[in-house]
Design a protein around this motif. Sequence first.
Motif, PDB file in Angstrom:
ATOM      1  N   SER A 173       0.861  -1.179   0.000  1.00 41.82           N
ATOM      2  CA  SER A 173       0.000   0.000   0.000  1.00 41.82           C
ATOM      3  C   SER A 173       0.895   1.225   0.000  1.00 41.82           C
ATOM      4  N   ASP A 174       0.401   2.283  -0.645  1.00 39.16           N
ATOM      5  CA  ASP A 174       1.143   3.538  -0.646  1.00 39.16           C
ATOM      6  C   ASP A 174       0.904   4.248   0.687  1.00 39.16           C
ATOM      7  N   PRO A 175       1.520   5.384   0.939  1.00 34.64           N
ATOM      8  CA  PRO A 175       1.353   6.053   2.227  1.00 34.64           C
ATOM      9  C   PRO A 175      -0.089   6.452   2.561  1.00 34.64           C
ATOM     10  N   SER A 176      -0.971   6.546   1.556  1.00 38.80           N
ATOM     11  CA  SER A 176      -2.381   6.865   1.812  1.00 38.80           C
ATOM     12  C   SER A 176      -3.257   5.631   1.891  1.00 38.80           C
ATOM     13  N   GLY A 177      -2.688   4.446   1.731  1.00 42.56           N
ATOM     14  CA  GLY A 177      -3.435   3.203   1.873  1.00 42.56           C
ATOM     15  C   GLY A 177      -3.927   2.573   0.591  1.00 42.56           C
ATOM     16  N   HIS A 178      -3.665   3.161  -0.589  1.00 45.53           N
ATOM     17  CA  HIS A 178      -4.076   2.543  -1.857  1.00 45.53           C
ATOM     18  C   HIS A 178      -3.203   1.327  -2.124  1.00 45.53           C
ATOM     19  N   SER A 179      -3.829   0.239  -2.525  1.00 47.18           N
ATOM     20  CA  SER A 179      -3.063  -0.980  -2.765  1.00 47.18           C
ATOM     21  C   SER A 179      -2.487  -1.009  -4.177  1.00 47.18           C
ATOM     22  N   PHE A 180      -1.356  -1.667  -4.295  1.00 48.69           N
ATOM     23  CA  PHE A 180      -0.756  -1.911  -5.605  1.00 48.69           C
ATOM     24  C   PHE A 180       0.075  -3.169  -5.536  1.00 48.69           C
ATOM     25  N   THR A 181       0.362  -3.720  -6.702  1.00 48.30           N
ATOM     26  CA  THR A 181       1.125  -4.950  -6.798  1.00 48.30           C
ATOM     27  C   THR A 181       2.380  -4.713  -7.614  1.00 48.30           C
ATOM     28  N   LEU A 182       3.481  -5.251  -7.137  1.00 46.82           N
ATOM     29  CA  LEU A 182       4.710  -5.300  -7.924  1.00 46.82           C
ATOM     30  C   LEU A 182       4.774  -6.695  -8.516  1.00 46.82           C
ATOM     31  N   ARG A 183       4.922  -6.765  -9.838  1.00 50.12           N
ATOM     32  CA  ARG A 183       5.003  -8.047 -10.533  1.00 50.12           C
ATOM     33  C   ARG A 183       6.348  -8.143 -11.205  1.00 50.12           C
ATOM     34  N   CYS A 184       6.989  -9.265 -11.035  1.00 51.37           N
ATOM     35  CA  CYS A 184       8.303  -9.484 -11.632  1.00 51.37           C
ATOM     36  C   CYS A 184       8.137  -9.701 -13.131  1.00 51.37           C
ATOM     37  N   THR A 185       8.963  -9.002 -13.928  1.00 46.35           N
ATOM     38  CA  THR A 185       8.829  -9.105 -15.379  1.00 46.35           C
ATOM     39  C   THR A 185       9.448 -10.383 -15.921  1.00 46.35           C
ATOM     40  N   ARG A 186      10.369 -10.971 -15.193  1.00 47.95           N
ATOM     41  CA  ARG A 186      10.981 -12.204 -15.685  1.00 47.95           C
ATOM     42  C   ARG A 186      10.085 -13.382 -15.366  1.00 47.95           C
ATOM     43  N   ALA A 187      10.025 -14.313 -16.276  1.00 47.20           N
ATOM     44  CA  ALA A 187       9.199 -15.499 -16.062  1.00 47.20           C
ATOM     45  C   ALA A 187       9.822 -16.348 -14.964  1.00 47.20           C
TER      46      ALA A 187
END
Length: 130
Positions: A110-124
């Motif tokens: 989550s960012d500092p305001s609480g919005h969620s996000f995902t980090l996805r690895c680009t390599r298979a």
Amino acid sequence: MALVEAGFVVLDCSEPEKLAAFYTEFLEGEETDATANRVEIRGADGMRMAFRRDVNATPPSWPRPENSLQAHLDFYVEDLDDAERKVVALGGRPLETKDAGGPYEERGYSDPSGHSFTLRCTRATAPKQG
């Protein structure tokens, strides 16, 4: 000229200046416009985001069901550990989630305001076993 052009992903928050600074640093971008109630940025890859002041903004509670997802962002990264260190250093936080299946390795934050996000690895990566 196209009838419709892509605009901005706009996130409501109580402090748009602070949230814009988080994403500007994370996306290695620049602020492109600011008013008293809205800040716009462009990431190094061209992604455009805006942050709109809402003094009554309530952070999403995801993964809890009450007030769950209001918006969700996915970012592709080459190295999850490096990206996680950057997110945390900028004031983001890891979310407690179950390990998601699928062909990509990913982690929720989550960012500092609480919005969620995902980090996805680009390599298979190989499918998870177990």
